[in-house]
Design an enzyme around this catalytic site. Structure first.
Site, mmCIF file in Angstrom:
data_model
loop_
_atom_site.group_PDB
_atom_site.id
_atom_site.type_symbol
_atom_site.label_atom_id
_atom_site.label_comp_id
_atom_site.label_asym_id
_atom_site.label_seq_id
_atom_site.Cartn_x
_atom_site.Cartn_y
_atom_site.Cartn_z
ATOM 1 C CG HIS A 1 -8.590 -0.266 3.881
ATOM 2 N ND1 HIS A 1 -8.065 -0.125 2.617
ATOM 3 C CD2 HIS A 1 -7.533 -0.484 4.681
ATOM 4 C CE1 HIS A 1 -6.750 -0.264 2.668
ATOM 5 N NE2 HIS A 1 -6.402 -0.481 3.917
ATOM 6 C CG HIS B 1 -5.452 -1.282 8.576
ATOM 7 N ND1 HIS B 1 -4.491 -2.228 8.288
ATOM 8 C CD2 HIS B 1 -5.608 -0.553 7.439
ATOM 9 C CE1 HIS B 1 -4.089 -2.088 7.036
ATOM 10 N NE2 HIS B 1 -4.747 -1.073 6.489
ATOM 11 C CG HIS C 1 -2.998 3.215 5.333
ATOM 12 N ND1 HIS C 1 -4.312 3.592 5.160
ATOM 13 C CD2 HIS C 1 -2.958 1.871 5.145
ATOM 14 C CE1 HIS C 1 -5.026 2.516 4.868
ATOM 15 N NE2 HIS C 1 -4.238 1.459 4.863
ATOM 16 C CD GLU D 1 -3.232 -0.717 1.998
ATOM 17 O OE1 GLU D 1 -4.309 -0.399 1.493
ATOM 18 O OE2 GLU D 1 -3.036 -0.800 3.227
HETATM 19 ZN ZN LIG Z 1 -4.496 -0.556 4.556
#
Ligand SMILES: [Zn+2]
Length: 216
Positions: free
Chosen positions: A129, A58, A56, A37
């Site tokens: 996500h 989760h 980023h 990613e």
């Molecule tokens: Zn991710």
């Protein structure tokens, strides 16, 4: 970025992989395997020259807001899969990364590729996500990422209280008393410098907790 290990498990520069922003390919041809990613990061850096840090996450506290009509921008990857895409929600290529990066503009922003682009949003939720944060430095980005998670938990608790109160007819209010627009813009500016005290504490925690190994 870290090679393909949990970021908290990196111990030194040897665990880091450098990528070119233009295509997210490793600078060194024989680099260790990395995160698929990484396109999230490269495409935001490519679009916003002032951004120096992208996170980023989760974090589970934020996830409910990605699937329940939040006011924060929500990127739905399903709108951008190409026909042969692996539909696992991950940002696996430049096309998906670029599509996500555009969500950091205001919805009505007239995006011209050549002008100097600035963030309209610091956080974009990603359906089912997680979320992505962009900022002008690592400290501010970490601060916003952590408080996105913590604020989501506060909002969830508030919604639960409201639902309980409403069901028990304890009070007439059925919506959260959110910050006013002028408070939002004033309080939002605090985050641009307000990270300093928190950052100092987090650094001390990392040094003291014994979980993280630092090799010189
Ligand atoms: Zn991710």
């Amino acid at each position: 970025m870290p090679r393909n290990v949990a970021p908290a498990n990196i111990t030194s520069a040897k665990d880091l992989v450098q990528y070119n922003v233009v295509d997210s390919e490793p600078v060194e041809a024989n680099a260790a395997p990395g995160y698929i990613e990484r396109y999230i990061h490269s495409e935001i850096y490519r679009r916003f020259p002032g951004v120096r840090s992208v996170i980023h996450s989760h974090a589970s506290a934020v996830l409910p807001y990605s699937i329940s009509g939040a006011k924060t921008p929500v990127f739905d990857v399903a709108k951008y899969y190409k026909s042969d895409a692996t539909r696992d929600l991950l940002i696996r290529d430049r096309h998906l990364g670029e599509s996500l990066a555009k969500y950091f503009h205001a919805e009505d922003a007239d995006v011209v590729e050549t002008e100097t682009l600035e963030l309209d949003h610091s956080v974009v939720l990603m359906r089912g996500h997680g979320y992505t944060v962009a900022a002008q430095g690592i400290e501010e980005c970490v601060y916003r990422a952590i408080y996105t998670r913590d604020n989501a938990a506060v909002q969830t608790e508030s919604l639960g209280l409201l639902a309980a109160a409403y069901n028990l007819s304890y009070g007439p209010r059925v919506d959260i008393d959110y910050l006013r627009p002028d408070e939002l813009s004033a309080a939002g500016k605090i985050a641009m410098t307000g990270w300093a005290r928190a950052w100092g504490l987090w650094v001390r925690e990392v040094e003291a907790i014994g979980l993280y190994v630092h090799e010189r």
